[in-house]
Motif scaffolding. Structure first.
Motif: not given
Length: 216
Positions: A94-122
């Motif tokens: 309410s005073s416009a201060n940033n609130i913490g603390n965050f625990q963040v986790t996630g899984s990720q998939n990726y691929i190159a923009i112009d080839s079939n090079t791909a993978g995943h991670g956390n």
């Protein structure tokens, strides 16, 4: 058991739950009253913000209130004035201060923009006063924007807010990433506003955003 032909002529089609309430009565059975009714939920727009000038952060002030317990936030057509910056999301009190603390986790998939090079991670981050959406940088190409969807649970209430993350990133390393994750707020401070920014203070060159309250 004999098969019965379905009467397709009398079927109802094109039902859109988001355009309005649907009510009905449950059938009576085994002595029940059959009086229970139901209403479909809908999204109610609270605020929107589109790019109009070069800024490095955008705040939706007082977008969280006691009216709704769940919110949907969409950010898209997102690209930067230059490369080398990560997207961050801040919740403010309410005073416009940033609130913490965050625990963040996630899984990720990726691929190159112009080839079939791909993978995943956390990925994970801990104890920050912001949500580190992804550990890779945004790009500055105007017709290859990134997009973020957040589902935010009970931010206004004095409990530990949960945020579900769905992020489509066009990174400056010429890879496309899809991140699915969650952010758990260790504080019980009531959240009032939402800010998007980045870790380098680089200006946004384009974005569109909107936040909705989920009406039960």
């Amino acid at each position: 058991m004999a098969l019965s032909k379905i009467d397709t002529a009398n079927m109802i089609d094109n039902v859109n739950l988001a355009t309005g309430p649907i009510t009905g009565t449950l059938a009576t059975g085994n002595g029940g009253t059959g009086a229970t009714s139901f209403t479909a939920g809908s999204l109610v727009k609270i605020a929107e913000a589109d790019y109009s000038s070069a800024v490095s952060s955008v705040t939706m002030t007082d977008c969280f209130t006691s009216t709704y317990s769940v919110y949907k936030y969409y950010l898209y057509n997102l690209f930067m004035a230059s490369n080398n910056s990560e997207l961050r999301v801040y919740y403010k009190d309410s005073s416009a201060n940033n609130i913490g603390n965050f625990q963040v986790t996630g899984s990720q998939n990726y691929i190159a923009i112009d080839s079939n090079t791909a993978g995943h991670g956390n990925e994970s981050s801990s104890g920050e006063n912001y949500i580190r959406v992804d550990h890779n940088d945004l790009d500055s190409i105007s017709d290859q924007g990134s997009a973020l969807e957040l589902t935010i649970y009970q931010p206004y209430e004095s409990i530990h807010t949960i945020t579900s993350i769905d992020y489509h990133l066009r990174s400056d390393n010429n890879y496309i990433y899809h991140k699915s994750g969650t952010a758990f707020l260790r504080s019980t401070t009531s959240c009032r506003s939402l800010t998007i920014s980045n870790d380098q203070g680089i200006n946004f060159a384009g974005y569109k955003s909107v936040i909705y309250g989920v009406k039960r």
